[in-house]
Design an enzyme around this catalytic site. Structure first.
Site, PDB file in Angstrom:
ATOM      1  N   HIS A 123       0.808  -1.217   0.000  1.00  0.00           N
ATOM      2  CA  HIS A 123       0.000   0.000   0.000  1.00  0.00           C
ATOM      3  C   HIS A 123       0.844   1.271   0.000  1.00  0.00           C
ATOM      4  CE1 HIS A 123       0.825   0.758   4.315  1.00  0.00           C
ATOM      5  NE2 HIS A 123       0.852  -0.562   4.389  1.00  0.00           N
ATOM      6  N   ASP A 124       0.414   2.227  -0.794  1.00  0.00           N
ATOM      7  CA  ASP A 124       0.986   3.582  -0.837  1.00  0.00           C
ATOM      8  C   ASP A 124       2.409   3.637  -1.383  1.00  0.00           C
ATOM      9  OD1 ASP A 124      -1.335   4.909   0.559  1.00  0.00           O
ATOM     10  OD2 ASP A 124      -0.693   3.549   2.154  1.00  0.00           O
ATOM     11  N   GLY A 141       5.101  -0.860   2.418  1.00  0.00           N
ATOM     12  CA  GLY A 141       4.259   0.316   2.310  1.00  0.00           C
ATOM     13  C   GLY A 141       5.031   1.629   2.312  1.00  0.00           C
TER      14      GLY A 141
END
Length: 269
Positions: A123-124, A141
């Protein structure tokens, strides 16, 4: 749309948007918020979910899981996004997660990337253009990977780490500090092992520019004074050298992680 081919065993949600020439192979699942641009191909047994956009000409191989919710306990179902660029190749069993509220709501992969089997982008994370993740590479992340970065197999990238453009990460390395542009990092925990000279030459950088960058590297990572003092000196001494200025800007913008340094007493090859 013209030329769309969807295998009878595939499941494509009514809200999904498919461009011209898209091919959805056997047993694939495409979610209702997914956008597949022109000539995307899902080979077979691929799942694309969430608010995911896949760029034109990208091919995704069997058992890849793209766009499912992040592996983050702070995720609470927010409508975060995943953007994958054009002409990427995403091989078997790759996993890519969308963003989270705590990281800007977006995971992004650039154009012309190769994600080999079983690699992971969390994520991200933001991955640049022309990046190669070899088998079993894990990008945690919030990591930021620059353009033309190459990873050997089974590497791990710590959350919030930045890896500068044209860097090379040796196989089985654990990266827990920022790696400068054009650098080469090896080991667990990885240390800077000089410049990615092979990559620089293959990318067509001029010999004079490479020699200047090597001189700046020796200066920045010498033992005299502090790192910030040496970086400031290099910024002035090599003010007209664009590659050196890339390194200077990268180091001075460090925020979440330390800079990956050479081992004490080591010299660039």
């Amino acid at each position: 749309m013209s030329g769309i081919l969807v295998h009878p065993t595939a499941v494509v949600a009514s809200g999904a948007r498919l461009g011209a020439g898209v091919k959805v192979g056997p047993y694939c699942i495409v979610g209702e918020h997914v956008v597949l641009h022109d000539n995307v191909e899902l080979i077979s047994h691929v799942v694309v979910e969430g608010h995911t956009t896949v760029g034109a000409g990208t091919r995704i191989f069997p058992f890849a899981s793209v766009g499912h919710q992040p592996q983050d306990l702070k995720f609470h179902g927010e409508a975060s996004r995943l953007e994958i660029g054009e002409r990427c190749t995403i091989r078997e069993s790759v996993t890519i997660n969308p963003g989270t509220e705590g990281g800007g709501m977006l995971t992004k992969i650039g154009n012309d990337c190769l994600l080999m089997a079983c690699s992971h982008v969390a994520h991200d994370a933001h991955v640049g253009n022309n990046v190669v993740l070899a088998n079993y590479v894990g990008v945690a992340g919030h990591a930021v990977i620059g353009d033309y970065v190459r990873f050997g197999g089974m590497c791990a990238v710590h959350q919030f780490v930045r890896i500068g453009s044209h860097a090379f990460i040796g196989a089985q390395s654990m990266i827990d500090a920022d790696v400068i542009p054009y650098g080469m990092a090896l080991g667990n925990r990885a240390r800077l092992a000089g410049l990615n000279l092979v990559g620089l030459k293959r990318s067509g950088f001029e010999r004079e520019s490479i020699h200047t960058l090597r001189a700046a590297y020796r200066m920045i990572f010498s033992s005299e004074g502090t790192l910030r003092e040496r970086v400031d000196d290099a910024a002035v001494m090599f003010k007209d050298a664009s590659l050196v200025q890339d390194v200077v800007s990268f180091i001075t913008s460090a925020k979440d992680r330390p800079i990956c340094l050479p081992r004490a007493g080591s010299e660039e090859e």
